[in-house]
Write an enzyme that holds these catalytic residues in place. Structure first.
Site, PDB file in Angstrom:
ATOM      1  CE1 TYR A  65      -3.479   2.608   0.239  1.00 43.71           C
ATOM      2  CE2 TYR A  65      -2.928   2.918   2.555  1.00 43.71           C
ATOM      3  CZ  TYR A  65      -3.632   3.300   1.415  1.00 43.71           C
ATOM      4  OH  TYR A  65      -4.485   4.373   1.472  1.00 43.71           O
ATOM      5  CE1 TYR A  68      -2.918   0.329   5.814  1.00 47.87           C
ATOM      6  CE2 TYR A  68      -0.537   0.631   5.853  1.00 47.87           C
ATOM      7  CZ  TYR A  68      -1.643  -0.157   5.599  1.00 47.87           C
ATOM      8  OH  TYR A  68      -1.469  -1.444   5.125  1.00 47.87           O
TER       9      TYR A  68
END
Ligand code: NAD
Length: 339
Positions: free
Chosen positions: A218, A228
């Site tokens: 990612y 995140y």
């Protein structure tokens, strides 16, 4: 020597010109048609290949879509499913809950040759702590550490061609890095990056030459994505670096390629658990170069199938962004300052 080679090339070019000169005239449309027919042979063909896919526990995520694309291309798919999720996945599968999304383009249903219980955080039985060994979510299952699963796959299927790592876990993902504990950070790296190293270590020896390993990463590994957290961004950065090093080592040792796909946002079960996935999907729709629709899991599946196929025979060590181009944007076009 040089002039000989030059002369040869010239003669080939001239022969080509002669053939073109003799060829009957065809309209552009006809040429396009015959061209299409002639090119129909270039397809992703994985017939006769065996794939082990780790990280499928429902029909929403990337692992499922990759399994589907590999099946469409003719590969046999074997699954490794996280032990605590296995029971509900197998029950839903048996009861036909996934039948609609199992449908392949020829009308048949995708099948899995076998579903193994697996926990990619543990390499050998000696690594399993007492609280996990006696946990009721693990009861009734055996041989689920990475080395044991690889051994079982080898006993049941012999050599395989494709290994897919489509799993991640970060218990403190909702915490900013500044608030992440050492334990949470190391757990994220263990489940999300070392698990891939371990899989290549243990499955590499049973892979055919020319085989391929794929994982999912990612953008937060290389750019800041607030939210995140928990060391997940660090884990993805490690995964990408490991992809390059493993590409070298596994390439030299077994002739196996190792690549990772940096996927755009998808509302999978894991992503929903993080909490801000809908915002990321909307952000992508507002800012990505391709913004007509959100990324679909099958677009990652198709890319994985290509990367695992002989068409990608010279591609290894790559982090490939499949995200509607979002990772290329330096400014967010929906920012207040552009309004
Ligand atoms: P998902 O929920 O479909 O897949 C995650 C899987 O990991 C689940 O099946 C879960 O059971 C499994 N898993 C967790 N811990 C495990 C362990 N210890 N051992 C074995 N399996 C374990 O979600 P997804 O989003 O498709 O995730 C697949 C991969 O894609 C992950 O690496 C994720 O980081 C990556 N990814 C997701 C997105 C996104 O927006 N969804 C974007 C980029 C990358």
């Amino acid at each position: 020597m040089r002039s000989n080679a030059l002369a040869q090339r010239r003669s080939v070019a001239l022969q080509g010109a002669a053939v073109r000169a003799r060829a009957p005239k065809v309209s552009n449309v006809a040429r396009a048609r015959t061209g299409t027919a002639a090119r129909a042979g270039l397809s992703v063909d994985l017939k006769g290949k065996k794939a082990f896919v780790a990280g499928v526990a429902d029909d929403n995520g990337f692992g499922w879509a990759i399994s589907k694309a590999l099946s469409e291309a003719g590969a046999e798919v074997i699954l490794g499913t996280w032990v605590p999720a296995l029971n509900i996945f197998e029950t839903s599968y048996r009861r036909g809950k996934f039948d609609e999304s199992r449908k392949l383009s020829d009308g048949s249903l995708m099948t899995f040759s076998k579903i193994y219980p697996m926990d990619a955080v543990f390499d050998t039985p000696d690594d399993v702590p007492e609280d996990i060994a006696s946990n009721k979510r693990y009861a009734g299952n055996e041989k689920w550490t990475v080395s044991e699963v690889a051994k079982c796959v080898e006993e049941d299927f012999g050599k395989i061609d494709i290994v897919v790592h489509s799993l991640a876990n970060g218990p403190e993902v909702a915490k900013p890095l500044l608030e992440t504990s050492r334990k949470g950070y190391l757990a994220a790296v263990s489940a999300s990056s070392y698990s891939m190293v371990s899989m290549v270590q243990h499955f590499g020896p049973l892979m055919n030459k020319g085989g391929a390993v794929i994982s999912l990463t990612y953008l937060a590994s290389e750019r800041v994505v607030p939210g995140y957290g928990g060391g997940m961004s660090s884990a993805k950065a490690a995964l990408e670096s490991d992809t390059r090093v493993l590409a070298f080592e596994a390439g030299r040792k077994w002739g196996v390629r190792v690549n990772t796909i940096s996927a755009g946002p998808l509302g999978s079960r894991a992503a929903k658990a993080i909490g801000f996935i809908d915002k990321m999907i909307n952000y992508s729709l507002s800012n990505a170069p391709l913004n007509e629709k959100p990324l679909e899991a099958i677009e990652i599946g198709n890319t994985a199938a290509f990367l695992c196929s002989p068409l990608a025979s010279a591609i290894t060590g790559v982090t490939l962004h499949v995200d509607n181009g979002l990772s290329h944007m330096a400014v967010s076009t929906d920012s207040e300052c552009f309004k």
